[in-house]
Design an enzyme around this catalytic site. Structure first.
Site, PDB file in Angstrom:
ATOM      1  N   THR A  13      39.675  77.578  99.031  1.00 34.46           N
ATOM      2  CA  THR A  13      40.585  78.498  99.618  1.00 34.46           C
ATOM      3  C   THR A  13      40.682  79.648  98.733  1.00 34.46           C
ATOM      4  O   THR A  13      40.333  80.796  99.208  1.00 34.46           O
ATOM      5  CB  THR A  13      41.773  77.761 100.088  1.00 34.46           C
ATOM      6  OG1 THR A  13      41.528  76.772 100.834  1.00 34.46           O
ATOM      7  CG2 THR A  13      42.568  78.663 100.856  1.00 34.46           C
ATOM      8  N   VAL A  14      41.209  79.593  97.502  1.00 29.36           N
ATOM      9  CA  VAL A  14      41.407  80.580  96.715  1.00 29.36           C
ATOM     10  C   VAL A  14      40.211  81.263  96.252  1.00 29.36           C
ATOM     11  O   VAL A  14      39.912  82.400  96.405  1.00 29.36           O
ATOM     12  CB  VAL A  14      42.425  80.303  95.549  1.00 29.36           C
ATOM     13  CG1 VAL A  14      42.695  81.612  94.874  1.00 29.36           C
ATOM     14  CG2 VAL A  14      43.611  79.664  96.009  1.00 29.36           C
ATOM     15  N   VAL A 132      52.257  80.947  89.986  1.00 24.96           N
ATOM     16  CA  VAL A 132      53.498  80.711  90.654  1.00 24.96           C
ATOM     17  C   VAL A 132      53.598  81.502  91.896  1.00 24.96           C
ATOM     18  O   VAL A 132      53.480  82.803  91.634  1.00 24.96           O
ATOM     19  CB  VAL A 132      54.358  80.897  89.446  1.00 24.96           C
ATOM     20  CG1 VAL A 132      56.003  80.791  90.158  1.00 24.96           C
ATOM     21  CG2 VAL A 132      54.579  79.844  88.452  1.00 24.96           C
ATOM     22  N   ASP A 201      55.731  69.715  91.962  1.00 26.20           N
ATOM     23  CA  ASP A 201      55.064  71.116  92.153  1.00 26.20           C
ATOM     24  C   ASP A 201      55.994  72.269  91.988  1.00 26.20           C
ATOM     25  O   ASP A 201      55.621  73.026  91.051  1.00 26.20           O
ATOM     26  CB  ASP A 201      54.347  71.224  93.544  1.00 26.20           C
ATOM     27  CG  ASP A 201      53.719  72.656  93.796  1.00 26.20           C
ATOM     28  OD1 ASP A 201      52.960  73.159  93.283  1.00 26.20           O
ATOM     29  OD2 ASP A 201      54.446  73.599  94.552  1.00 26.20           O
ATOM     30  N   LYS A 205      56.202  74.731  88.367  1.00 25.81           N
ATOM     31  CA  LYS A 205      56.404  76.357  88.576  1.00 25.81           C
ATOM     32  C   LYS A 205      57.592  76.807  87.629  1.00 25.81           C
ATOM     33  O   LYS A 205      57.512  77.786  87.178  1.00 25.81           O
ATOM     34  CB  LYS A 205      56.274  76.761  89.920  1.00 25.81           C
ATOM     35  CG  LYS A 205      55.002  76.415  90.698  1.00 25.81           C
ATOM     36  CD  LYS A 205      55.036  76.654  92.127  1.00 25.81           C
ATOM     37  CE  LYS A 205      53.895  76.346  92.916  1.00 25.81           C
ATOM     38  NZ  LYS A 205      53.823  76.488  94.360  1.00 25.81           N
TER      39      LYS A 205
END
Length: 430
Positions: A13-14, A132, A201, A205
């Protein structure tokens, strides 16, 4: 230098978003930097998979060595995820004098400080703003824009999945299981949602945010973490009746040289800026000694928002290369790692009890809290689910975690208390 050559690790995706931005904004980027950026190799697992982006076949490889050992490649962009194997790959890249841009918060939370030191040793940059809050430039804001200030506290919604779920539970009255399935169907939550719903998660961050904000090397295990699995509609309803909204909030604070980092369901006043953040959006609220209160808001995930942060980091790396200042940005932590003890951790708390509805029961409960100097800002007493039971909902004034734990331990041994139904932090009323 007329051209910078890039190796891209990951084309999900990224990674796809990164390729699209570099292609669509090619002339704009070249104008800003004074040189061209060209992808040379892309590391993928499946060479034959159809892609959502036009890409040259000879770019693709399944061999990491073709990226990290290629002398022609200047920068490695890592957007494939993973921790241990990826760490080894990036260490090798740094030893080969390659700059790194990564969106991998899991890796940076566990091995970030070691990688930063290795990068400095090899006069390389390693930038990770995309790790983040996706497209929100919060890390760069802390390291650059707010660099002159003394950051006292950070509060953030840094996990879009759980914020989406909490929004649905609050606005539509849905149960946890229902909203989790919906989040999974929409692709917000993984088939195994543990990292999101249990707060891991967000904890990773918050570790990165706290390290930058407080100039202290904090570790993932320093974060007190609890998730949203046990939040019920009754909790949300009681919070609402008292003027609060429940969110999964990461909180980092530092007082007198000691730090505290938590991720937990937190009651916020309904008019607090973070309480108004809906669905999959992220927001980070920063309290600075000089600047006062600031908030950063935007999409916390997604192909193009995260890819925008990745490419912005890449452009920063290229600027440093052209200026000859690569590897100079990282500064070792200014302060030794010191954590607050329970007696130094102060906050307000929401407490919900199931008790026997009999004369003197409430007095016994308040006696225990009084014994530990706990006072209350708000109290509700309602009929319980069963005959001769009652529910007591209380919001304390600011107390230490030590006071809270000692009071809770005493309550568990009290005959009139049937069970502690729920307990959450209350914040945002400074």
């Amino acid at each position: 230098m007329e051209k910078i050559h890039v190796g891209l690790c990951g084309l999900g995706t990224v990674g796809t978003g990164v390729v699209k931005i570099l292609q669509d904004h090619k002339e704009h980027i070249k104008h800003k930097l004074g040189c061209e950026i060209e992808i040379t190799k892309v590391l993928v697992n499946n060479m034959e998979k159809k892609r959502d982006v036009v890409i040259k076949r000879d770019w693709l490889t399944s061999d990491p060595a073709e990226l990290v050992d290629d002398e022609a490649i200047d920068v490695i962009i890592e957007v494939m995820g993973g921790i241990e194997d990826t760490n080894k790959l990036l260490e090798r890249a740094l030893e080969n004098k390659k700059h790194i841009v990564t969106a991998n918060k899991d890796l940076m939370a566990v091995h970030g400080q070691k990688l930063l030191r290795l990068a400095k040793k090899n006069n390389c940059d390693i930038l990770y703003d995309a790790s983040v809050a996706g497209g929100i430039p919060i890390l760069r804001s802390l390291s650059d824009g707010l660099a002159s200030d003394h950051i006292q506290k950070i509060m953030g919604i840094v996990n879009g999945t759980t914020n989406y779920m909490m929004t649905k539970m609050a606005d539509e009255g849905l149960a946890y299981e229902e909203v989790l399935k919906e989040a999974q169907d929409l692709g917000f939550a993984e088939a195994d949602p543990t990292a999101d719903v249990d707060g891991l998660d967000a904890a990773r961050k918050m570790t990165l945010l706290a390290n930058l904000a407080f100039k202290m090397e904090l570790h993932l295990e320093d974060v007190d973490v609890s998730g949203i699995r046990n939040i019920t509609q009754e909790d949300i309803s009681f919070a609402d009746s008292l003027g609060y909204t429940i969110k999964l909030i990461g909180i980092a604070s530092m007082n007198h040289g000691k730090a505290e980092v938590t991720v937990e369901p937190t009651l916020l006043p309904k008019d607090h800026p973070l309480a108004l953040v809906k669905n999959e959006f992220n927001a980070v609220y920063v309290y600075g000694e000089a600047v006062g209160e600031t908030m950063f808001y935007g999409p916390g995930a997604g192909s193009l928002p995260t890819a925008t942060a990745v490419v912005s980091d890449l452009m920063e790396v290229v600027k440093n290369i052209r200026l000859g200042i690569s590897g100079s940005a990282h500064i070792d932590p200014q302060f030794d790692r010191q954590l607050k003890e329970d007696k130094e951790k102060y906050s307000r708390h929401f407490i919900r009890l199931d008790v026997d509805d009999q004369a003197g029961a409430f007095q016994e409960i308040t006696n225990i809290f009084s014994e530990h100097e706990v006072s209350f800002a708000k109290i509700l007493q309602l009929p319980g689910d069963q005959e001769k039971t009652a529910e007591i909902v209380m919001v304390t004034h600011k107390i230490s975690r030590e006071q809270l734990l000692m009071s809770m331990a005493k309550l568990e041994g009290l005959g009139v208390v049937k069970r502690l139904i729920s307990h959450y932090r209350v914040d945002g009323e400074e």
